[in-house]
Design an enzyme around this catalytic site. Structure first.
Site, PDB file in Angstrom:
ATOM      1  N   HIS A 379      -6.096  -2.406  -8.348  1.00 19.29           N
ATOM      2  CA  HIS A 379      -7.132  -1.855  -7.594  1.00 19.29           C
ATOM      3  C   HIS A 379      -7.618  -0.329  -8.383  1.00 19.29           C
ATOM      4  O   HIS A 379      -6.902   0.179  -9.453  1.00 19.29           O
ATOM      5  CB  HIS A 379      -6.536  -1.059  -6.301  1.00 19.29           C
ATOM      6  CG  HIS A 379      -5.290  -0.042  -6.511  1.00 19.29           C
ATOM      7  ND1 HIS A 379      -5.580   1.234  -6.552  1.00 19.29           N
ATOM      8  CD2 HIS A 379      -4.020  -0.231  -6.344  1.00 19.29           C
ATOM      9  CE1 HIS A 379      -4.469   1.906  -6.567  1.00 19.29           C
ATOM     10  NE2 HIS A 379      -3.483   1.220  -6.501  1.00 19.29           N
ATOM     11  N   ASP A 391      -1.598   4.224 -11.978  1.00 22.58           N
ATOM     12  CA  ASP A 391      -1.678   3.927 -10.667  1.00 22.58           C
ATOM     13  C   ASP A 391      -3.091   3.830 -10.100  1.00 22.58           C
ATOM     14  O   ASP A 391      -3.822   5.051  -9.706  1.00 22.58           O
ATOM     15  CB  ASP A 391      -0.644   4.479  -9.540  1.00 22.58           C
ATOM     16  CG  ASP A 391      -0.964   3.953  -8.263  1.00 22.58           C
ATOM     17  OD1 ASP A 391      -1.311   2.733  -7.780  1.00 22.58           O
ATOM     18  OD2 ASP A 391      -0.619   4.618  -7.087  1.00 22.58           O
ATOM     19  N   GLU A 425      -7.262   1.030  -1.821  1.00 22.59           N
ATOM     20  CA  GLU A 425      -6.009   0.293  -1.600  1.00 22.59           C
ATOM     21  C   GLU A 425      -4.993   1.523  -1.179  1.00 22.59           C
ATOM     22  O   GLU A 425      -3.957   1.310  -0.400  1.00 22.59           O
ATOM     23  CB  GLU A 425      -5.278  -0.092  -3.071  1.00 22.59           C
ATOM     24  CG  GLU A 425      -3.975  -0.823  -3.152  1.00 22.59           C
ATOM     25  CD  GLU A 425      -2.780   0.290  -3.093  1.00 22.59           C
ATOM     26  OE1 GLU A 425      -1.657   0.015  -2.616  1.00 22.59           O
ATOM     27  OE2 GLU A 425      -3.112   1.417  -3.635  1.00 22.59           O
ATOM     28  N   GLU A 426      -5.213   2.617  -1.729  1.00 20.78           N
ATOM     29  CA  GLU A 426      -4.253   3.819  -1.644  1.00 20.78           C
ATOM     30  C   GLU A 426      -4.488   4.080   0.157  1.00 20.78           C
ATOM     31  O   GLU A 426      -3.231   4.858   0.736  1.00 20.78           O
ATOM     32  CB  GLU A 426      -4.654   4.901  -2.210  1.00 20.78           C
ATOM     33  CG  GLU A 426      -4.673   4.928  -3.751  1.00 20.78           C
ATOM     34  CD  GLU A 426      -3.058   4.849  -4.125  1.00 20.78           C
ATOM     35  OE1 GLU A 426      -2.192   4.580  -3.211  1.00 20.78           O
ATOM     36  OE2 GLU A 426      -2.867   4.748  -5.389  1.00 20.78           O
ATOM     37  N   ASP A 453       0.552  -3.563  -9.808  1.00 23.81           N
ATOM     38  CA  ASP A 453       0.422  -2.084  -8.990  1.00 23.81           C
ATOM     39  C   ASP A 453       1.656  -1.324  -8.920  1.00 23.81           C
ATOM     40  O   ASP A 453       1.722  -0.583  -8.346  1.00 23.81           O
ATOM     41  CB  ASP A 453      -0.262  -2.458  -7.684  1.00 23.81           C
ATOM     42  CG  ASP A 453      -0.546  -0.980  -6.832  1.00 23.81           C
ATOM     43  OD1 ASP A 453      -0.949  -0.120  -7.667  1.00 23.81           O
ATOM     44  OD2 ASP A 453      -0.624  -0.991  -5.607  1.00 23.81           O
ATOM     45  N   HIS A 525       1.446   8.960  -7.809  1.00 27.95           N
ATOM     46  CA  HIS A 525       0.590  10.030  -7.141  1.00 27.95           C
ATOM     47  C   HIS A 525       0.896  11.434  -7.265  1.00 27.95           C
ATOM     48  O   HIS A 525       0.798  12.253  -6.718  1.00 27.95           O
ATOM     49  CB  HIS A 525       1.015   9.704  -5.587  1.00 27.95           C
ATOM     50  CG  HIS A 525       0.712   8.395  -5.092  1.00 27.95           C
ATOM     51  ND1 HIS A 525       1.070   7.813  -3.831  1.00 27.95           N
ATOM     52  CD2 HIS A 525       0.055   7.340  -5.557  1.00 27.95           C
ATOM     53  CE1 HIS A 525       0.893   6.839  -3.726  1.00 27.95           C
ATOM     54  NE2 HIS A 525       0.216   6.297  -4.791  1.00 27.95           N
TER      55      HIS A 525
END
Length: 563
Positions: A379, A391, A425-426, A453, A525
């Site tokens: 993504h 990520d 996606e998140e 991912d 994140h």
């Protein structure tokens, strides 16, 4: 391969030994072929026609019927020319059919598998092993300074340096998608385009947390995705610290009007993430005014971790944010000593309906069966902290660079390899669900969905979700990566991807790479998700494995059997 040969040919000739006897011995194959060819065999310098069936997926019983039809056809066509041949030899095709039928009924197929036990046809194993020269060429190419070495890392670093974080619904993500579309076109990939996605966007604004009693300390924090704002003047409230949902239940009578701080231990991401996802809703049931949740990570350098959360139906939506491991443990120690804790929290966020983004698509079109698809993906979006290099910039870039590698070699498989760079996606696989909805009629055409991912660190094997037989096929593919010590094959009944989960739930086989990602959730994140996490050599090997695996599965004579 099974050949039903007309009268006069099924004898103890070399041909019979090479074709008929092996066919009978390997009758336990679950799948036989539909490829019907007409050929000639010269017996005593006289041409004899026959029909041959080679291995492609059809049920064995169907193969038996087709074989008997072939036998009848051969007998009629060749009968006039073979009357002089010993009539006893005409019984051989009939015997072969009878043996086939009996073994169909009595013996389990070779291409069937059970957990921990593979029984694949030797011909299929040999076919997969036959791709080793391609595997070796690709691996050498990505590790050669004059080849593709370092190019995935260079492309990813330019991308992340240019755009940084890429929150769904922001102009920054859309600009990065435009950039990617242009890059994919200049790579000369096929069918490059974008597909629009509409959703409700969320964006953080100003936010602040501070311990105000019994002492003053600023708390590093990040509002969780989808969180509502506090009132404009903020919230000041007493604190209750809990370590689990059971602990919350035990202290439920103390929660009303207070801020609940979760200091849950990290077990695994899959087990612990429920506190981020549902912590606010669970505390709201007992009257909490806000929640602060220990970041979902096994290690911290005072770095809060962002992430999505979802409110349950029927509960009041309260502000929720993550705090660092260090601060969660500090508050827990103070609370256990009996200190009365008060926190001031101020959060401002924005929701916007009808936000738009795009999934990005590129392909290598299949040579003979272009409607069938093997998907590789990652993504493009990220959270609004760090650079989204790990990520999931790394996953996205090994995906499209794997197609670039195949393109440079001029390798075009039978089926299409489709690269999909997901959006949003998140926020909960929004791009993947939108894609599935618009392509639901093509679902049966997907043979395998692949995604990265969970990091692009040193690869050491394959994680696969699918039927036992498909897992056995993938185990043979994994053996081809012995030169880089990446032969581990992990077959699981659980899904192995994030976006591709929506396909795996529809019975499409899924695959991801096993990689040395023990530190993945250190950076996940956070502001620490930068190019400093990425290793050029590991990216090269991940790119090569994506390229080779997708090519082999898209080019095999058989498709992966589904559950």
């Amino acid at each position: 391969m099974i050949s039903f040969i007309s009268s006069g040919v099924c004898s103890r000739t070399q041909y019979a030994r090479e074709r008929v006897i092996p066919a009978v011995e390997n009758i336990k194959l679950k799948y036989y072929t539909v490829d019907v060819v007409s050929a000639q065999y010269y017996n005593n310098r006289r041409p004899v026609r026959y029909i041959e069936f080679s291995v492609v997926p059809i049920p064995l019983r169907t193969a038996v019927v087709l074989g008997y039809i072939a036998y009848l056809y051969n007998t009629v066509v060749n009968g006039g020319r073979q009357m002089a041949v010993d009539r006893s030899r005409t019984l051989c095709p009939v015997a072969a059919v009878i043996v086939l039928l009996l073994q169909t009924l009595l013996i389990q197929p070779l291409t069937e598998a059970s957990a921990g036990h593979c029984r694949l046809a030797c011909s299929l194993r040999d076919e997969i092993a036959g791709y080793r020269p391609i595997v070796d060429r690709v691996l050498s190419y990505v590790q050669d300074q004059k080849g593709y070495k370092g190019k995935t890392w260079a492309a990813l670093s330019e991308f992340t340096d240019t755009f940084g974080s890429r929150l769904a619904g922001t102009p920054n993500l859309e600009n990065s998608i435009d950039y990617m579309l242009n890059r994919l076109r200049t790579t000369n990939l096929d069918n490059v385009h974008a597909e629009r996605v509409v959703f409700t966007g969320w964006q953080r604004r100003k936010e602040f947390a501070r311990l105000v009693s019994p002492r003053v300390k600023n708390l590093a924090m990040l509002g969780l995705g989808g969180s509502v704002s506090t009132v404009p003047e903020g919230i000041r409230a007493e604190v209750v610290v809990v370590t689990s949902f059971d602990d919350l239940l035990n202290k439920s009578s103390e929660v009303n009007g207070k801020i609940v701080v979760y200091n849950q231990p990290f077990v695994s991401y899959g087990e612990t993430v429920k506190y981020r996802s549902k912590g606010a809703s669970e505390a709201s049931k007992y009257g909490a005014v806000a929640t602060l949740i220990r970041s979902i990570t096994p290690f911290s350098l005072n770095t809060p971790h962002a992430g999505q959360q979802d409110y349950s139906d029927g509960v009041k939506k309260i502000p929720t944010a993550c705090i660092t491991v260090e601060d969660a443990e500090l508050l827990n120690r103070m609370y256990n000593r009996g200190s009365k804790l008060e926190i001031f929290l101020k959060m401002d966020s924005k929701f916007f309906a009808n936000a738009t983004s795009r999934n990005t698509v590129a392909e290598i079109k299949g040579s003979t069966d272009p409607d069938k698809i093997v998907l590789v993906s990652g993504h493009l979006d990220s959270w609004d902290v760090g650079q989204g290099a790990m990520d999931d910039g790394g996953g996205a870039f090994i995906s499209w660079n794997s197609l670039a590698v195949l393109k440079n070699f001029g390798l075009r498989p039978k089926r299409t390899i489709r690269c999909l760079l997901w959006t949003a996606e998140e926020e909960g696989y929004i791009g993947a669900y939108a894609y599935l909805k618009s392509h639901i009629s093509e679902l049966e055409k997907f043979n395998l969905v692949i995604e990265s991912d969970e990091g692009t660190f040193q690869p050491y094997g394959i994680a696969f979700h699918g039927s036992d037989t498909s897992a056995c096929i993938m185990a043979e593919v994994a053996k081809l990566f012995d030169s880089i010590n990446a032969t581990t094959m992990q077959s699981t009944k659980d899904n192995v991807g994030s976006d591709i989960e929506v396909f795996e739930n529809m019975n499409i086989p899924g695959l991801s790479l096993l990689n040395r990602n023990e530190k993945y959730f250190w950076y996940h994140h956070t502001e620490a998700d930068t190019m400093a996490v990425e290793d050029p050599d590991s990216l090269d090997l991940n790119t090569a494995m994506f390229a080779v695996i997708s090519y082999i599965i898209a080019d095999l004579s058989v498709e992966l059997p589904k559950s």
